[in-house]
Design an enzyme around this catalytic site. Structure first.
Site, mmCIF file in Angstrom:
data_model
loop_
_atom_site.group_PDB
_atom_site.id
_atom_site.type_symbol
_atom_site.label_atom_id
_atom_site.label_comp_id
_atom_site.label_asym_id
_atom_site.label_seq_id
_atom_site.Cartn_x
_atom_site.Cartn_y
_atom_site.Cartn_z
ATOM 1 N N ALA A 175 65.645 -81.937 8.579
ATOM 2 C CA ALA A 175 64.564 -81.232 9.269
ATOM 3 C C ALA A 175 63.612 -82.289 9.798
ATOM 4 O O ALA A 175 63.317 -83.271 9.106
ATOM 5 C CB ALA A 175 63.853 -80.280 8.308
ATOM 6 N N MET A 234 62.036 -88.480 7.743
ATOM 7 C CA MET A 234 61.931 -89.445 6.646
ATOM 8 C C MET A 234 63.271 -89.712 5.973
ATOM 9 O O MET A 234 63.308 -90.116 4.811
ATOM 10 C CB MET A 234 60.926 -88.916 5.608
ATOM 11 C CG MET A 234 59.563 -88.564 6.175
ATOM 12 S SD MET A 234 58.522 -87.684 4.979
ATOM 13 C CE MET A 234 57.148 -87.162 6.022
ATOM 14 N N SER A 235 64.370 -89.489 6.693
ATOM 15 C CA SER A 235 65.679 -89.630 6.042
ATOM 16 C C SER A 235 66.757 -90.024 7.048
ATOM 17 O O SER A 235 66.464 -90.440 8.175
ATOM 18 C CB SER A 235 66.061 -88.296 5.381
ATOM 19 O OG SER A 235 66.327 -87.311 6.375
ATOM 20 N N HIS A 240 65.013 -90.169 -0.846
ATOM 21 C CA HIS A 240 64.116 -90.711 0.171
ATOM 22 C C HIS A 240 63.350 -91.911 -0.373
ATOM 23 O O HIS A 240 63.134 -92.034 -1.580
ATOM 24 C CB HIS A 240 63.090 -89.652 0.607
ATOM 25 C CG HIS A 240 63.681 -88.335 0.986
ATOM 26 N ND1 HIS A 240 64.104 -87.422 0.048
ATOM 27 C CD2 HIS A 240 63.924 -87.790 2.202
ATOM 28 C CE1 HIS A 240 64.576 -86.341 0.678
ATOM 29 N NE2 HIS A 240 64.485 -86.548 1.975
ATOM 30 N N HIS A 263 65.581 -79.110 -2.121
ATOM 31 C CA HIS A 263 66.804 -79.879 -2.328
ATOM 32 C C HIS A 263 67.377 -79.496 -3.696
ATOM 33 O O HIS A 263 66.730 -79.713 -4.726
ATOM 34 C CB HIS A 263 66.521 -81.389 -2.291
ATOM 35 C CG HIS A 263 66.177 -81.888 -0.912
ATOM 36 N ND1 HIS A 263 66.984 -82.789 -0.241
ATOM 37 C CD2 HIS A 263 65.146 -81.608 -0.096
ATOM 38 C CE1 HIS A 263 66.433 -83.041 0.940
ATOM 39 N NE2 HIS A 263 65.317 -82.338 1.047
ATOM 40 N N SER A 289 66.352 -80.712 4.207
ATOM 41 C CA SER A 289 65.398 -79.743 3.663
ATOM 42 C C SER A 289 65.668 -78.343 4.204
ATOM 43 O O SER A 289 65.737 -78.136 5.415
ATOM 44 C CB SER A 289 63.965 -80.145 4.011
ATOM 45 O OG SER A 289 63.631 -81.362 3.391
ATOM 46 N N ASN A 314 59.054 -78.250 13.206
ATOM 47 C CA ASN A 314 57.653 -78.171 13.633
ATOM 48 C C ASN A 314 57.464 -79.076 14.845
ATOM 49 O O ASN A 314 58.241 -80.021 15.051
ATOM 50 C CB ASN A 314 56.705 -78.579 12.501
ATOM 51 C CG ASN A 314 56.914 -80.010 12.052
ATOM 52 O OD1 ASN A 314 57.850 -80.309 11.302
ATOM 53 N ND2 ASN A 314 56.074 -80.917 12.528
ATOM 54 N N TYR A 342 60.223 -92.344 -0.150
ATOM 55 C CA TYR A 342 58.954 -91.938 -0.743
ATOM 56 C C TYR A 342 59.089 -91.429 -2.172
ATOM 57 O O TYR A 342 58.084 -91.251 -2.869
ATOM 58 C CB TYR A 342 58.249 -90.895 0.123
ATOM 59 C CG TYR A 342 58.989 -89.586 0.314
ATOM 60 C CD1 TYR A 342 59.081 -88.641 -0.699
ATOM 61 C CD2 TYR A 342 59.584 -89.290 1.533
ATOM 62 C CE1 TYR A 342 59.740 -87.444 -0.517
ATOM 63 C CE2 TYR A 342 60.240 -88.085 1.742
ATOM 64 C CZ TYR A 342 60.323 -87.163 0.714
ATOM 65 O OH TYR A 342 60.978 -85.977 0.906
ATOM 66 N N GLU A 343 60.320 -91.218 -2.637
ATOM 67 C CA GLU A 343 60.504 -90.821 -4.039
ATOM 68 C C GLU A 343 60.428 -92.020 -4.974
ATOM 69 O O GLU A 343 60.440 -91.848 -6.199
ATOM 70 C CB GLU A 343 61.846 -90.111 -4.198
ATOM 71 C CG GLU A 343 61.913 -88.772 -3.485
ATOM 72 C CD GLU A 343 63.274 -88.107 -3.606
ATOM 73 O OE1 GLU A 343 63.522 -87.437 -4.623
ATOM 74 O OE2 GLU A 343 64.090 -88.267 -2.673
ATOM 75 N N HIS A 383 55.236 -78.687 4.626
ATOM 76 C CA HIS A 383 56.602 -78.582 4.110
ATOM 77 C C HIS A 383 57.088 -77.136 4.078
ATOM 78 O O HIS A 383 58.283 -76.873 4.208
ATOM 79 C CB HIS A 383 56.672 -79.197 2.705
ATOM 80 C CG HIS A 383 58.063 -79.431 2.219
ATOM 81 N ND1 HIS A 383 58.977 -80.218 2.888
ATOM 82 C CD2 HIS A 383 58.725 -78.978 1.107
ATOM 83 C CE1 HIS A 383 60.117 -80.245 2.226
ATOM 84 N NE2 HIS A 383 59.991 -79.493 1.147
#
Length: 302
Positions: A125, A228-229, A95, A73, A42, A252, A97-98, A266
């Site tokens: 990230a 998440m990746s 990902h 992306h 990201s 963060n 979550y997609e 995000h």
């Protein structure tokens, strides 16, 4: 056409035949024969813009490829050369979550293997669990904790195809130690050591950010950053015998205190990526320049 049941569809996703067909299509449409693959996280798509004589393919135009749905992306493959090395770069990844099956998420790794890629360089990230980390730090991933894997969500589930790799691949060497040392050497020369860290990356399914209790748990388990990746890609790439190097941009600080009013978002991820992107580009390009044919070969592959 006779419809096949959902079980057979699951088995066929990411199969050797599907990946071979995609690899052959790409080889027919580009003269580049990549030995290095790069995955942009990201806000870090600028890494792909470094390639010279670029040839771009939208994911939606590539047979069997999923489509990227995440803001930040670009959703395209870029072929070209970086410091004289033939490369392929993913500007955007996929990902859990997609909604894609995990075999579909990791399909590009197997396609790259069949195209001749030896070394994978991945970026993401992530939220900083380690309280010594600052926003903008870059963490070299030395190991990972695969939380979805604890529940059986692993890209290697299903029948194993020996043409990719062995049934039970070792993961104690998932992140190549020589490439990690190379990154530190390059960072020292460039004056980047002050923001470079080494740590353990925890992967979750997303898309919701972690709760305070979850962050506390992950930190106690030994995690330094959470995202998440990446992990699923590394597992598939190592299974196929490719060397892997990965790093996280700490975008963060994970919230650990119930009295805190900080919230992960995000937009912060993308903004931090833009601020540090140039230095990460220089780091990655210098590393690639120092890879040679022997160094690209996986010393542990059979």
């Amino acid at each position: 056409m006779v419809p096949i049941n959902s079980f057979n569809k699951l088995i066929e996703i990411g199969s050797y035949e599907e990946c071979r067909a995609t690899a052959d299509w790409l080889l027919e449409h580009t003269q580049v024969r990549p030995t290095v693959g790069i995955v942009c996280g990201s806000g870090l798509s600028a890494l792909g813009d470094m390639l010279k004589d670029p040839q771009v393919f939208k994911y939606c135009d590539i047979p069997n490829f999923p489509h990227s749905t995440v803001r930040g992306h670009a959703g395209q493959l870029v072929f070209g050369t970086l410091k004289g090395k033939p490369c392929v770069c993913m500007q955007g990844r996929f990902h859990l979550y997609e909604g894609y099956p995990i075999q579909k998420i990791t399909l590009p790794m197997r396609v790259f293997k069949l195209m001749g890629v030896k070394t994978m360089i991945m970026t993401n990230a992530a939220g900083g669990l380690n309280q010594d980390y600052k926003v903008g730090d870059v963490m070299i991933i030395k190991d990972h904790i695969n939380l979805p894997g604890f529940a059986g969500v692993n890209p290697l589930c299903g029948p194993n195809d020996d043409r990719f790799g062995v049934r039970f691949p070792c993961m104690s060497d998932a992140y190549d130690r020589e490439l990690q040392q190379l990154a530190h050497n390059v960072a020292a020369e460039l004056g980047f050591s002050n923001f470079l860290r080494d740590g353990v990356y925890c992967v979750l399914g997303g898309p919701s950010f972690e709760t305070i209790a979850e962050c506390r748990m992950l930190h106690r388990l030994g995690g330094d950053a959470v995202g998440m990746s990446t992990v699923h890609e590394v597992i598939a790439a190592r299974h196929a015998g490719m060397r892997c190097f990965a790093m996280s941009l700490i975008s963060n600080r994970s919230v650990m205190d119930y009295d805190s009013r900080e919230k992960a978002n995000h937009e912060e991820v993308l903004e931090t990526g833009q601020q540090r992107a140039k230095q990460m580009e220089v780091l990655v390009s210098t590393m690639v320049a120092r890879l040679d044919g022997d160094e690209n070969e996986d010393k542990n592959s059979s």
